[in-house]
Scaffold this motif. Structure first.
Motif, PDB file in Angstrom:
ATOM      1  N   SER A  46     -94.165  28.639  63.500  1.00  0.00           N
ATOM      2  CA  SER A  46     -92.978  28.225  62.747  1.00  0.00           C
ATOM      3  C   SER A  46     -92.338  29.385  61.997  1.00  0.00           C
ATOM      4  O   SER A  46     -91.177  29.293  61.573  1.00  0.00           O
ATOM      5  CB  SER A  46     -93.335  27.113  61.756  1.00  0.00           C
ATOM      6  N   GLU A  47     -93.061  30.503  61.859  1.00  0.00           N
ATOM      7  CA  GLU A  47     -92.474  31.695  61.228  1.00  0.00           C
ATOM      8  C   GLU A  47     -91.306  32.243  62.054  1.00  0.00           C
ATOM      9  O   GLU A  47     -90.544  33.075  61.565  1.00  0.00           O
ATOM     10  CB  GLU A  47     -93.544  32.772  61.063  1.00  0.00           C
ATOM     11  N   ALA A  48     -91.156  31.760  63.291  1.00  0.00           N
ATOM     12  CA  ALA A  48     -90.044  32.204  64.146  1.00  0.00           C
ATOM     13  C   ALA A  48     -88.694  31.875  63.526  1.00  0.00           C
ATOM     14  O   ALA A  48     -87.673  32.497  63.858  1.00  0.00           O
ATOM     15  CB  ALA A  48     -90.161  31.563  65.526  1.00  0.00           C
ATOM     16  N   THR A  49     -88.661  30.900  62.616  1.00  0.00           N
ATOM     17  CA  THR A  49     -87.396  30.516  61.988  1.00  0.00           C
ATOM     18  C   THR A  49     -87.009  31.443  60.840  1.00  0.00           C
ATOM     19  O   THR A  49     -85.841  31.462  60.423  1.00  0.00           O
ATOM     20  CB  THR A  49     -87.492  29.080  61.433  1.00  0.00           C
ATOM     21  N   LEU A 109     -90.309  19.869  66.628  1.00  0.00           N
ATOM     22  CA  LEU A 109     -90.941  19.516  67.901  1.00  0.00           C
ATOM     23  C   LEU A 109     -92.342  20.113  68.016  1.00  0.00           C
ATOM     24  O   LEU A 109     -93.271  19.439  68.499  1.00  0.00           O
ATOM     25  CB  LEU A 109     -90.066  19.994  69.065  1.00  0.00           C
ATOM     26  N   LEU A 110     -92.522  21.359  67.591  1.00  0.00           N
ATOM     27  CA  LEU A 110     -93.833  22.001  67.690  1.00  0.00           C
ATOM     28  C   LEU A 110     -94.868  21.287  66.828  1.00  0.00           C
ATOM     29  O   LEU A 110     -96.028  21.133  67.237  1.00  0.00           O
ATOM     30  CB  LEU A 110     -93.738  23.475  67.286  1.00  0.00           C
ATOM     31  N   LEU A 158     -98.343  19.654  67.860  1.00  0.00           N
ATOM     32  CA  LEU A 158     -99.597  19.997  67.184  1.00  0.00           C
ATOM     33  C   LEU A 158    -100.363  18.739  66.784  1.00  0.00           C
ATOM     34  O   LEU A 158    -101.576  18.623  67.052  1.00  0.00           O
ATOM     35  CB  LEU A 158     -99.288  20.847  65.948  1.00  0.00           C
ATOM     36  N   LEU A 159     -99.675  17.795  66.162  1.00  0.00           N
ATOM     37  CA  LEU A 159    -100.342  16.571  65.696  1.00  0.00           C
ATOM     38  C   LEU A 159    -100.851  15.743  66.882  1.00  0.00           C
ATOM     39  O   LEU A 159    -101.933  15.143  66.800  1.00  0.00           O
ATOM     40  CB  LEU A 159     -99.378  15.755  64.839  1.00  0.00           C
ATOM     41  N   CYS A 160    -100.106  15.733  67.979  1.00  0.00           N
ATOM     42  CA  CYS A 160    -100.576  15.051  69.191  1.00  0.00           C
ATOM     43  C   CYS A 160    -101.809  15.752  69.760  1.00  0.00           C
ATOM     44  O   CYS A 160    -102.749  15.097  70.234  1.00  0.00           O
ATOM     45  CB  CYS A 160     -99.463  15.010  70.243  1.00  0.00           C
TER      46      CYS A 160
END
Length: 274
Positions: free
Chosen positions: A176-179, A217-218, A222-224
């Motif tokens: 998530s650091e991609a943002t 979405l990621l 992850l939770l799935c």
């Protein structure tokens, strides 16, 4: 040709340094602490270099207030950390053999490597440095929500680093650091008085897309993944299971709240250009 006393002392000093690096600094038990300390020093170096370079090459920098200059330099650190961790995280999650779904290699929740542990140490050093700066100029760099986000991130990443548990899920979250680069660029454009520019509009669209992919979405993926591999998750310690389940969930809720703000901001930008 016989070695001189100076050359002998120089070689001895080099050998001593090499032994120190090999047997202590890069020794597996000390690797996490080396990464954390090195990362903190690197953050300080980037901060100072950004201050020096910006003062020379960016006219808008001199017009900023003291706290704005602190944030300008701080965002340079977070951008570099984000680029580094995004690359490393994508490698471990989607390319490396370390976390392949291979039952013979043991539970994926208990796998680690020296490189994966070292990279997590770099991230811990960054989060500690950033927390220190947030408290130093509080609330200029962010309010309570930033403190909560960083505390959760620091605890989760530090736990994965020290215990080698749940590193796969830690790296999924760190993607998530991609943002971050797009978010920081938006602040820079605003500080430079370019809110009406085409670059500002494009940046808003990039922020929207990257946030939706990397933080919405990621996290669902992850939770799935945690749900489908819960038999392996249960092999972690009680606190490890708690972190794997709660940390991404809390961060996901925060991401949804921030995503709403991004959508509203993008709508305002688009409305002004009509």
């Amino acid at each position: 040709m016989l070695p001189t006393e100076g050359n002998f002392m120089s070689n001895k000093s080099y050998q001593s340094w090499a032994i120190l690096v090999k047997d202590y600094i890069l020794a597996v038990p000390n690797l996490p602490y080396t990464a954390v300390i090195g990362s903190i020093f690197a953050c300080k170096m980037v901060y100072d270099l950004c201050h020096l370079i910006s003062a020379i090459y960016f006219k808008s920098y001199s017009r900023l207030s003291r706290f704005q200059r602190v944030e300008w330099n701080n965002r340079a650190i977070s951008t570099i950390h984000a680029i580094f961790m995004t690359i490393v995280s994508l490698y471990f999650v989607f390319h490396s053999d370390l976390y392949l779904n291979d039952q013979s290699a043991g539970p994926i929740t208990l796998r680690s490597a020296s490189l994966s542990t070292f990279a997590l140490g770099v991230s811990v050093g960054y989060f500690l440095s950033d927390l220190g700066m947030i408290f130093w100029v509080y609330p200029s760099l962010g309010g309570v929500e930033y403190v909560v986000h960083h505390l959760i991130s620091t605890v989760a990443v530090m736990y994965a680093m020290l215990t080698s548990e749940g590193q796969l899920y830690t790296y999924m979250v760190l993607i998530s650091e991609a943002t971050t680069p797009a978010i920081n660029l938006r602040w820079y454009l605003d500080a430079a008085g370019m809110k009406s520019s085409r670059a500002y509009l494009i940046n808003g669209v990039v922020m929207f897309i990257s946030w939706m992919v990397a933080r919405i979405l990621l996290f669902i993926y992850l939770l799935c993944h945690v749900y489908l591999h819960y038999d392996q998750v249960k092999k972690m310690s009680t606190f490890g299971v708690f972190l794997v389940v709660t940390a991404p969930s809390v961060l996901y809720v925060m991401n949804l709240i921030w995503f709403g703000k991004i959508i509203r901001g993008l709508k305002k930008t688009l409305a002004k250009r009509d």
